[in-house]
Design a protein around this motif. Structure first.
Motif: not given
Length: 617
Positions: A463, A466-467, A479, A506-507, A510, A514, A547, A550
């Motif tokens: 996560a 990915c962020l 991704y 999904w992450y 973010l 964010t 957040y 997932p």
């Protein structure tokens, strides 16, 4: 001379018939003709017999180059236009060389022969990097350059992250004359599937579909507490299902919902946060879900309908969380509903909803009932949307308006296809190097080692990766890169492949809400005329689902199996939905009740993560 009826209702989407690109004239006509050629080429591929990959994929890039270098819609100085024309022309010549020499190149098995081929390979890679830089800024091309340097010089890297060395002719050849880099499976998805769905979305959006989205959403939710904010949620879910783009979603639905919320006295930061969060759901809402869903199909070697089916309940939970958060804010601030005269009547809904329902129905029928491929179903749906451009809600044919709508749709689709092509082609370089050098396997082993073989720890590491990556590169690229290195690690630790891919997907989103990037927040804050920082704070609370969901479908795998275990999937939705409501209550508490908020937070964690609901295998 007939013309478009004026749009007077506050719920109607503006810009139903966009102005002709470039204001008409010879340049505008030439632009539209070229856009029609690009759109026609991709639609033809959906119906044509099998076309060799080293024909369709280089032509895809060649057609996209002028849109990025010359026709992006951004003003260019004369010198910059000349440089862009030269780079685009050079890239087109190199692409045509691959097409014309495909048989001979295929016999070389990815190894360049002679200085001329080496020069052509360098040109293709350099043009691709510059194409991506112009389309999406510097981060992704920089990652691709680092990947290329690693491929060429990685044998000098000490330790387990080095590789034995790859001859330059093989490295560049695999990336440019074989199907291991620029012309690999990712580009195949871009040219064969993503482009068709982009065309479908552009044709649907060029007509009355935007008005239909807003009319239906306002009719359903406008009379509720904080009605304008809830309209934003529904409209963004509907519009996002065809756009697959958070930024496009904000610009389209926000142009209507933000002024309405401001007029009703909603706090500007709250109004902007609602629009930013709701619009971020466009890339996780079936049937489109952006380019990432189609890449997922290729990487998982599964059916597109399987991805849609698995994604629908998590997407609905995301929007439910946003809805619950809006309701909590409404209770605290006394936000009122929309007045009856601001809401559409049943006749308005009935006459505008078919403009998006008909193409959707065609698409879903061909996908689920008839079992056709996604590209064929989307192409037929696009033809249905094309037919609807002839008229408007009055059902009177208007040839001139049809030409304007079709022209705008073609230009919009061609530009979107080119931008996505730039992302995919550049990401293809990175993936090609990962495959050639085995670096992906080494990073996977490192993630497993760092996590100590513990799945929750590996999920946290993934996560965070990915962020961070999603802050710098587009969602699809983030991704693809993350799942290529972290996906196998999660699977090695017991997470099913589909769950791992959706978790990463999904992450990778973010960063839309964010800080410090939070692209949708900046757009919505600018449209609402307020500072971005309070918008970001509210957006993170309203966007809690992004957040938590997932993690919820990892703990409750039945969420992704509504087709195989409908009862357990329903139970999981109710369980997780209750937990998300409690989490919203904790993050948006009643004033003066901190203990209630703490209790709600603890209860939320228990409800979501304890006693996970799993489908029977």
């Amino acid at each position: 001379m007939s013309s478009e009826p004026a749009v007077r209702s506050p719920w109607a989407a503006p810009g139903v018939v966009p102005a002709p690109p470039l204001g008409g004239g010879p340049a505008g006509v030439a632009l539209v003709v070229y856009a029609a050629v690009c759109v026609g080429f991709h639609l033809w591929l959906a119906f044509a017999p099998l076309v060799p990959n080293l024909v369709s994929r280089p032509l895809h890039m060649g057609l996209a180059l002028p849109w990025v270098f010359l026709l992006s819609g951004q003003p260019l100085a004369r010198g910059a236009r000349g440089v862009g024309a030269a780079v685009a022309a050079t890239g087109i010549v190199a692409c045509l060389w691959v097409v014309l020499e495909r048989d001979a190149l295929g016999d070389q098995y990815g190894t360049l022969e002679g200085q001329a081929q080496l020069a052509a390979a360098v040109v293709l890679l350099a043009v691709t990097l510059e194409m991506a830089r112009r389309a999406i800024k510097l981060a992704l091309p920089a990652i691709a350059v680092v990947a290329l340097l690693y491929g060429a010089l990685g044998q000098h890297v000490p330790g387990e992250f080095g590789h034995p060395g790859i001859p330059l002719a093989s490295l560049l050849g695999t990336l440019t004359i074989a199907e291991g880099g620029l012309w690999g499976p990712l580009t195949g998805i871009s040219v064969g599937v993503v482009a068709i769905f982009v065309i479908l979305g552009a044709l649907v959006g060029a007509g009355e579909a935007g008005t239909g989205f807003m009319a239906l959403a306002t009719w359903l939710a406008g009379g509720l507490r904080a009605g304008a904010a809830k309209v934003s949620i529904l409209a963004s879910a509907l519009f996002g299902s065809i756009s697959g783009s958070a930024s496009a979603n904000v610009a389209s639905t926000g142009a209507v919902t933000l002024p309405t919320m401001r007029r009703l006295g909603y706090p500007p930061a709250f109004a902007a946060a609602v629009e930013a969060v709701a619009s971020s759901g466009g890339q996780i809402m079936p049937p489109l879900m952006g380019a990432g869903a189609f890449v997922m199909v290729e990487l998982l070697q599964t059916r597109y309908t399987a991805i849609m089916t698995a994604a629908v309940l998590p997407a609905l939970l995301f929007f439910w969380t946003t809805w619950a958060g809006v309701d909590r804010f409404a209770a605290r601030h006394g936000l009122r509903p929309m007045a009856p005269e601001e809401r559409p009547g049943r006749r308005d809904v009935a006459t505008t909803v078919p403009f998006f329902m008909v193409p959707f129905a065609v698409l879903l029928w061909l996908l689920f009932a008839e079992g056709y491929t996604p590209q064929y179903a989307a192409a037929v749906g696009a033809l249905a949307a094309l037919a609807l451009l002839v008229t408007d809600r009055t059902l009177r044919p208007d040839p001139r308006a049809f030409v304007r709508r079709l022209s705008a749709a073609c230009v919009d689709a061609a530009r979107q296809i080119a931008t996505i092509a730039a992302i995919i082609l550049c990401a293809g370089i990175v993936i090609g190097v990962l495959n050639l050098t085995g670096l992906g396997v080494k990073v996977t082993s490192a993630i497993v080692g760092l996590s100590g073989g513990n799945l929750p720890a590996a999920l946290v590491l993934t996560a965070l990766a990915c962020l961070v990556l999603g802050m710098e590169v587009p969602t699809t690229a983030a991704y693809v890169i993350c799942v290529s290195v972290a996906g196998p690690a999660l699977q090695d630790l017991g997470l099913p492949a589909l769950h791992a891919h959706l978790f990463v997907f999904w992450y990778a989103l973010l960063s839309t809400i964010t800080p410090p990037v939070c692209g949708t927040v900046f757009i919505a804050a600018g449209m609402a005329g307020t500072s971005w920082l309070p918008v970001a704070g509210r957006a993170m609370r309203l966007g809690l689902g992004l957040y938590v969901v997932p993690l919820a479908f990892v703990a409750n795998p039945a969420l992704l199996a509504p087709d195989r275990a409908p009862f357990l999937a329903t139970l999981a939705v109710l369980k997780v939905g209750l937990g998300l409501w409690l989490a919203s209550r904790a993050l948006i508490p009643d004033r003066g009740h901190p203990l209630v908020a703490l209790a709600a937070a603890a209860a939320s964690c228990g409800v979501i993560f304890a006693f996970g609901v799993e489908p029977v295998t």
